[in-house]
Motif scaffolding. Structure first.
Motif, short mmCIF file in Angstrom:
data_model
loop_
_atom_site.label_atom_id
_atom_site.label_comp_id
_atom_site.label_asym_id
_atom_site.label_seq_id
_atom_site.Cartn_x
_atom_site.Cartn_y
_atom_site.Cartn_z
N PHE A 69 0.83 -1.21 0.00
CA PHE A 69 0.00 0.00 0.00
C PHE A 69 0.87 1.26 0.00
N VAL A 70 1.52 1.58 1.11
CA VAL A 70 2.40 2.75 1.22
C VAL A 70 3.53 2.43 2.18
N LEU A 84 -4.05 2.38 -6.93
CA LEU A 84 -2.82 2.46 -6.15
C LEU A 84 -1.60 2.69 -7.03
N THR A 127 4.97 6.24 -1.97
CA THR A 127 4.21 5.21 -2.69
C THR A 127 5.15 4.22 -3.36
N SER A 130 3.71 0.80 -4.41
CA SER A 130 2.28 0.76 -4.16
C SER A 130 1.56 0.00 -5.28
#
Length: 371
Positions: A209-210, A334, A351, A354
């Motif tokens: 995700f991050v 994303l 990111t 991501s």
């Protein structure tokens, strides 16, 4: 998997707290714009800047301050030559109370609003959010929900501790579970704990995700000269802890154990809050000296920050759901530029990778440890 038609108009709910102040002769609801004004005044000492920050005119801002000073019968702001507009003790107390209430209540109110909205939309349109996410509290996750709220693929989001979120996924109560793992040796320790909730074997996959930075959030100017976790044992330092079951609390516990520190010497160790923002608000209000949290929370409340770890935040899902349209659409978001731009606005976040799909947490940690 759930789905939402392109032609369906979804209902969104925003639940906010209401404060009602009573005196001997009157009663009135509090205007939370005043908190935004006081927060900016505490930093800039300029009412014009505070009004701009609150999105209102200078005249309206001044009238709002004067109106509530009249209600309380005491000043919230004082002007002094060469120092601008300073908060009085009452103004500081009111600011602290407002910030703490907003930070503490926001996740619970967001969860409640999401539950109500899902129930209403399912009844009215026979549809529900494309994905239901149970996740550890996170600033980027909150932004993602806002970003998707007006699309044909909104997400339902409920905040839970990392371990509780993964347990929800295993029970089939959500489609995605959000949790975070630090890099380095603490990551290996955390992975062993998460393995109890997310066993290997191919049933589950991970989505990167991050990344975000965790560290010590400290009162502006660092008046106690706090430099690391060992300083939590000092007699003159008061801390605020995160709740049991949260990934942030687990990270702190590993750090405490690795340094051989005595928890009984830590003032405030048993005082818990459930969000990064709530911890930061208490520190900003001088109710504590230090707490662990993400850099974005420290920046929001204008605190100093001592980095301790860089974490990767993951979304776990069932392998059988990975190729479904809802998760595939999320992966596209994303990996896109709008999401990257949004995340760049959060201090300490990136990111990097991501939207990348990973086979397992164990395999991911082995890759990181390989020279």
């Amino acid at each position: 998997m759930r789905g939402v038609s392109d032609n369906v108009r979804m209902i969104h709910i925003d639940i906010r707290p209401v404060w009602r102040f009573r005196s001997e002769t009157t009663e009135r609801a509090f205007d939370f714009q005043l908190i935004a004004i006081l927060a900016e005044l505490a930093v800039s000492a300029k009412l014009t800047t505070a009004a701009d920050s609150a999105g209102i005119s200078y005249r309206h801002a001044w009238n709002l301050v004067a109106d509530w000073e009249a209600f309380f019968g005491a000043p919230l702001v004082k002007k002094s030559q060469g120092r601008g507009s300073q908060l009085t003790p009452l103004g500081k107390r009111l600011l602290w109370a407002g910030q703490r209430a907003q930070a503490r209540l926001a996740p619970d109110l967001d969860n409640l609003a999401a539950e109500f909205a899902d129930a209403l939309n399912e009844t009215l349109t026979e549809t529900v959010p494309a994905l239901l996410v149970h996740a550890s509290h996170d600033y980027a996750m909150a932004r993602l929900r806002e970003m998707l709220a007006t699309t044909n693929a909104p997400i339902g989001l409920q905040y839970k501790g990392s371990f509780d979120a993964l347990a929800s996924l295993r029970r089939g109560e959500c489609d995605l579970a959000g949790f975070h793992v630090p890099g380095g040796r603490f990551g290996s320790l955390m992975t062993r704990r998460y393995a109890e909730c997310l066993p290997a074997g191919g049933e589950y996959r991970l989505i990167s995700f991050v990344t975000r930075r965790q560290g010590l959030m400290i009162r502006a100017g660092n008046p106690k000269s706090i430099a690391g976790v060992a300083d939590l044992c000092r007699d003159d330092v008061r801390m605020i802890n995160r709740q049991r079951g949260s990934g942030t609390r687990a990270l702190l516990e590993f750090m405490i154990s690795s340094e051989g520190l005595d928890r009984s010497r830590m003032r405030g160790y048993d005082v818990e809050e459930i969000t990064h923002g709530a911890v930061a608000a208490l520190i900003a209000g001088h109710q504590a000296d230090v707490g662990i949290g993400v850099q974005a929370a420290a920046s929001q409340y204008r605190l100093d920050f001592v980095p301790l770890a860089t974490e990767r935040y993951y979304l776990a899902c069932r392998t059988a759901d990975l190729d479904g349209p809802a998760i595939q659409q999320l992966l596209g978001v994303l990996r896109g530029k709008p999401f990257a731009q949004m995340v760049r606005e959060l201090p300490g976040y990136t990111t990097e990778r991501s939207g990348e799909v990973l086979d397992s947490l164990e395999a991911e940690m082995q890759t990181q440890e390989t020279p």
